[in-house]
Design an enzyme around this catalytic site. Sequence first.
Site, PDB file in Angstrom:
ATOM      1  N   ASP A  13       0.809  -1.226   0.000  1.00  0.00           N
ATOM      2  CA  ASP A  13       0.000   0.000   0.000  1.00  0.00           C
ATOM      3  C   ASP A  13       0.839   1.271   0.000  1.00  0.00           C
ATOM      4  O   ASP A  13       0.431   2.301   0.547  1.00  0.00           O
ATOM      5  CB  ASP A  13      -0.978   0.009   1.198  1.00  0.00           C
ATOM      6  CG  ASP A  13      -1.876  -1.208   1.203  1.00  0.00           C
ATOM      7  OD1 ASP A  13      -2.235  -1.668   0.105  1.00  0.00           O
ATOM      8  OD2 ASP A  13      -2.201  -1.696   2.297  1.00  0.00           O
ATOM      9  N   LYS A  16       1.892   2.093  -5.092  1.00  0.00           N
ATOM     10  CA  LYS A  16       2.435   1.514  -6.341  1.00  0.00           C
ATOM     11  C   LYS A  16       1.516   1.829  -7.520  1.00  0.00           C
ATOM     12  O   LYS A  16       1.978   2.168  -8.606  1.00  0.00           O
ATOM     13  CB  LYS A  16       2.591  -0.016  -6.192  1.00  0.00           C
ATOM     14  CG  LYS A  16       3.584  -0.429  -5.122  1.00  0.00           C
ATOM     15  CD  LYS A  16       3.658  -1.936  -4.969  1.00  0.00           C
ATOM     16  CE  LYS A  16       2.421  -2.541  -4.367  1.00  0.00           C
ATOM     17  NZ  LYS A  16       2.164  -2.180  -2.961  1.00  0.00           N
ATOM     18  N   GLY A  40      -4.507  -4.264  -3.819  1.00  0.00           N
ATOM     19  CA  GLY A  40      -5.511  -3.224  -4.022  1.00  0.00           C
ATOM     20  C   GLY A  40      -4.789  -1.954  -4.385  1.00  0.00           C
ATOM     21  O   GLY A  40      -4.067  -1.403  -3.569  1.00  0.00           O
ATOM     22  N   HIS A  41      -4.899  -1.527  -5.635  1.00  0.00           N
ATOM     23  CA  HIS A  41      -4.161  -0.360  -6.106  1.00  0.00           C
ATOM     24  C   HIS A  41      -5.160   0.734  -6.477  1.00  0.00           C
ATOM     25  O   HIS A  41      -5.993   0.541  -7.351  1.00  0.00           O
ATOM     26  CB  HIS A  41      -3.288  -0.743  -7.311  1.00  0.00           C
ATOM     27  CG  HIS A  41      -2.281  -1.815  -6.990  1.00  0.00           C
ATOM     28  ND1 HIS A  41      -1.529  -2.455  -7.943  1.00  0.00           N
ATOM     29  CD2 HIS A  41      -1.894  -2.353  -5.811  1.00  0.00           C
ATOM     30  CE1 HIS A  41      -0.729  -3.333  -7.361  1.00  0.00           C
ATOM     31  NE2 HIS A  41      -0.938  -3.302  -6.063  1.00  0.00           N
ATOM     32  N   GLN A 223       1.985  -6.216  -3.412  1.00  0.00           N
ATOM     33  CA  GLN A 223       2.546  -6.403  -2.066  1.00  0.00           C
ATOM     34  C   GLN A 223       3.898  -5.677  -1.960  1.00  0.00           C
ATOM     35  O   GLN A 223       4.071  -4.647  -2.575  1.00  0.00           O
ATOM     36  CB  GLN A 223       2.654  -7.889  -1.702  1.00  0.00           C
ATOM     37  CG  GLN A 223       1.316  -8.582  -1.503  1.00  0.00           C
ATOM     38  CD  GLN A 223       0.649  -9.015  -2.785  1.00  0.00           C
ATOM     39  OE1 GLN A 223       1.258  -9.685  -3.611  1.00  0.00           O
ATOM     40  NE2 GLN A 223      -0.594  -8.637  -3.003  1.00  0.00           N
TER      41      GLN A 223
HETATM   42  P1  GDP Z   1      -0.653   0.287  -3.548  1.00  0.00           P
HETATM   43  O1  GDP Z   1      -1.281  -0.972  -3.056  1.00  0.00           O
HETATM   44  O2  GDP Z   1       0.817   0.335  -3.299  1.00  0.00           O
HETATM   45  O3  GDP Z   1      -1.004   0.618  -4.957  1.00  0.00           O
HETATM   46  O4  GDP Z   1      -1.260   1.459  -2.643  1.00  0.00           O
HETATM   47  P2  GDP Z   1      -2.829   1.663  -2.303  1.00  0.00           P
HETATM   48  O5  GDP Z   1      -3.492   2.214  -3.500  1.00  0.00           O
HETATM   49  O6  GDP Z   1      -3.394   0.445  -1.674  1.00  0.00           O
HETATM   50  O7  GDP Z   1      -2.726   2.727  -1.132  1.00  0.00           O
HETATM   51  C1  GDP Z   1      -2.164   3.981  -1.316  1.00  0.00           C
HETATM   52  C2  GDP Z   1      -3.221   5.068  -1.027  1.00  0.00           C
HETATM   53  O8  GDP Z   1      -2.598   6.319  -0.890  1.00  0.00           O
HETATM   54  C3  GDP Z   1      -4.227   5.218  -2.137  1.00  0.00           C
HETATM   55  O9  GDP Z   1      -5.478   5.543  -1.589  1.00  0.00           O
HETATM   56  C4  GDP Z   1      -3.688   6.385  -2.965  1.00  0.00           C
HETATM   57  O10 GDP Z   1      -4.709   7.113  -3.638  1.00  0.00           O
HETATM   58  C5  GDP Z   1      -3.073   7.221  -1.881  1.00  0.00           C
HETATM   59  N1  GDP Z   1      -1.877   7.972  -2.278  1.00  0.00           N
HETATM   60  C6  GDP Z   1      -0.897   7.635  -3.168  1.00  0.00           C
HETATM   61  N2  GDP Z   1       0.067   8.571  -3.198  1.00  0.00           N
HETATM   62  C7  GDP Z   1      -0.298   9.523  -2.302  1.00  0.00           C
HETATM   63  C8  GDP Z   1       0.315  10.735  -1.844  1.00  0.00           C
HETATM   64  O11 GDP Z   1       1.395  11.133  -2.261  1.00  0.00           O
HETATM   65  N3  GDP Z   1      -0.355  11.453  -0.885  1.00  0.00           N
HETATM   66  C9  GDP Z   1      -1.558  11.039  -0.371  1.00  0.00           C
HETATM   67  N4  GDP Z   1      -2.130  11.791   0.564  1.00  0.00           N
HETATM   68  N5  GDP Z   1      -2.146   9.897  -0.780  1.00  0.00           N
HETATM   69  C10 GDP Z   1      -1.524   9.148  -1.721  1.00  0.00           C
HETATM   70  P1  IMO Z   2      -0.872  -4.208  -2.297  1.00  0.00           P
HETATM   71  O1  IMO Z   2      -0.472  -4.709  -3.653  1.00  0.00           O
HETATM   72  C1  IMO Z   2      -0.937  -4.724   2.021  1.00  0.00           C
HETATM   73  C2  IMO Z   2      -0.943  -8.837   3.520  1.00  0.00           C
HETATM   74  C3  IMO Z   2      -2.182  -9.287   4.263  1.00  0.00           C
HETATM   75  C4  IMO Z   2      -1.567 -10.273   5.237  1.00  0.00           C
HETATM   76  C5  IMO Z   2      -0.478 -10.932   4.389  1.00  0.00           C
HETATM   77  C6  IMO Z   2      -0.865 -12.256   3.762  1.00  0.00           C
HETATM   78  O2  IMO Z   2      -2.157  -3.453  -2.292  1.00  0.00           O
HETATM   79  O3  IMO Z   2       0.250  -3.476  -1.644  1.00  0.00           O
HETATM   80  P2  IMO Z   2      -2.427 -12.918   1.722  1.00  0.00           P
HETATM   81  O4  IMO Z   2      -3.900 -12.679   1.504  1.00  0.00           O
HETATM   82  O5  IMO Z   2      -1.561 -12.343   0.668  1.00  0.00           O
HETATM   83  O6  IMO Z   2      -2.117 -14.361   2.003  1.00  0.00           O
HETATM   84  O7  IMO Z   2      -2.103 -12.132   3.102  1.00  0.00           O
HETATM   85  O8  IMO Z   2      -0.156 -10.006   3.369  1.00  0.00           O
HETATM   86  N1  IMO Z   2      -1.191  -8.286   2.165  1.00  0.00           N
HETATM   87  C7  IMO Z   2      -1.135  -6.993   1.862  1.00  0.00           C
HETATM   88  N2  IMO Z   2      -0.955  -5.914   2.651  1.00  0.00           N
HETATM   89  N3  IMO Z   2      -1.050  -4.569   0.685  1.00  0.00           N
HETATM   90  C8  IMO Z   2      -1.207  -5.637  -0.120  1.00  0.00           C
HETATM   91  O9  IMO Z   2      -1.193  -5.548  -1.476  1.00  0.00           O
HETATM   92  C9  IMO Z   2      -1.301  -6.924   0.462  1.00  0.00           C
HETATM   93  N4  IMO Z   2      -1.473  -8.167  -0.022  1.00  0.00           N
HETATM   94  C10 IMO Z   2      -1.390  -8.995   1.019  1.00  0.00           C
HETATM   95  O10 IMO Z   2      -2.806  -8.211   4.926  1.00  0.00           O
HETATM   96  O11 IMO Z   2      -0.948  -9.591   6.293  1.00  0.00           O
HETATM   97 MG    MG Z   3      -2.829  -1.604  -1.828  1.00  0.00          MG
END
Ligand code: GDP
Ligand code: IMO
Ligand code: MG
Length: 429
Positions: A13, A16, A40-41, A223
């Site tokens: 999270d 990415k 979840g992106h 991840q």
């Molecule tokens: P990922 O799994 O690495 O793609 O990250 P996620 O999308 O799960 O979580 C990142 C969250 O932070 C998302 O809700 C993005 O919209 C938000 N985000 C990304 N870059 C920034 C930033 O520079 N500032 C803020 N405030 N939010 C950001």
């Molecule tokens: P993105 O791509 C954050 C975590 C789960 C748990 C562990 C194992 O959005 O960064 P799993 O279901 O993969 O067997 O769970 O990994 N986990 C993540 N945490 N971002 C993710 O993906 C994750 N994908 C799995 O919360 O701790």
């Molecule tokens: Mg994510």
Amino acid sequence: MTNVTIIGAQWGDEGKGKVVDWLASRADIVVRFQGGHNAGHTLVVGDQTYKLSLLPSGLVRGKMGVIGNGVVVDPFALLAEIGRVSAQGLKVSPETLRIADNAPLILPVHAALDAAREAARGARKIGTTGRGIGPAYEDKVARRAIRICDLAEPETLDAKLDELLLHHNTLLRGLGAPEFAKADLMAQLLDLAPKLLPYAEPVWERLNEAKASGAKILFEGAQAVMLDVDHGTYPFVTSSNTVAGNAAAGSGLGPDAVGRVLGIAKAYCTRVGSGPFPTELFDEIGQQLGERGHEFGTVTGRKRRCGWFDAAMVRQAVKVGGIQGLALTKLDVLDGQTELKLCVGYDINGQHYKHLPAGVAAQAAAKPIYEVLEGWSSSTRGARSWAQLPAAAIKYVKRIEELVEAPVTLLSTSPERDDTILMQDPFAG
Ligand code: GDP
Ligand code: IMO
Ligand code: MG
């Protein structure tokens, strides 16, 4: 010009999706190479927010998306996601999305086993996303996975289902969970076949051709390094290799295809699920980071645990992940903090460590050793150039570079696509 591989440098999270979407404008193909719909992106483009789990984030830019053999594909989740993003106006068809025909499937038995096992673990649960990721990867390694190509061979499916259900029903029975009937699964798979097979092909061939013709490939990791099945905080990890080296094996290319490796890290740190988190904050500051950063999981809606930036851990991720440059996201979330802490090592039972050791008890006992830096009061939100950043923020970024032993080549200052500061174009090599 080179290819680029994006990986998470913390526990996921990091943003990415935003960075992949931003860089995708310069790429020709975007490839997912590991993980599944546990990812979840979130991408914010103008007034639209896209939440992608399995689909490569480049599809939002209209770029060809490839799901590599290293991904575990839940066909129901995939079709539902295609339906969701199509309703938002994206075009997803066999012309824009190709899926490796040798990718293993996640079936309902996998999610059921994932849930039953977590329940049995009780307080020692991993806190998985419950999507069946672990059991699906286990089946792949155990050579009993059903792969997308099997959907074209009903007689293969028949034999494979026997083996699969012998294994899974035995386990489910032992865990006191309902068993699965072969006829039901067979009917589901035969129904899925015509919907999925048009997307399937040997993607290694397309990707090798693309590479030979000089096309720019962007590999999108899911991840993060500290969730890597080998290098992460095992057993509190996911079930795939998340490091850059896997971009090649997970898509059917040689290691030289990986190109420039960009690690993504938040300017602080979060984690979802169980497991060690030395810099976790249980106080008001942790609460503030969570609220300002909207730290709720995209996939499960769980509250993310928040803490200070762990430079010792990111340094380790840089080394084992092959990270050559760092993208630092969510700098804006730190606005208004009077002081900021960076973890530079750990105290474990009175001993000093420069990195997190492998043992479970040692990791749980790790106490962070902090360096304290001055915060900043002005806003960095939406900044699009270095000149717009307060001096204390620049100092914070520069200190991170030194500690993690990698240059910060990109900064993100809000969820919005263009609120990004690029210092060095990764495609330039
Ligand atoms: P990922 O799994 O690495 O793609 O990250 P996620 O999308 O799960 O979580 C990142 C969250 O932070 C998302 O809700 C993005 O919209 C938000 N985000 C990304 N870059 C920034 C930033 O520079 N500032 C803020 N405030 N939010 C950001
Ligand atoms: P993105 O791509 C954050 C975590 C789960 C748990 C562990 C194992 O959005 O960064 P799993 O279901 O993969 O067997 O769970 O990994 N986990 C993540 N945490 N971002 C993710 O993906 C994750 N994908 C799995 O919360 O701790
Ligand atoms: Mg994510």
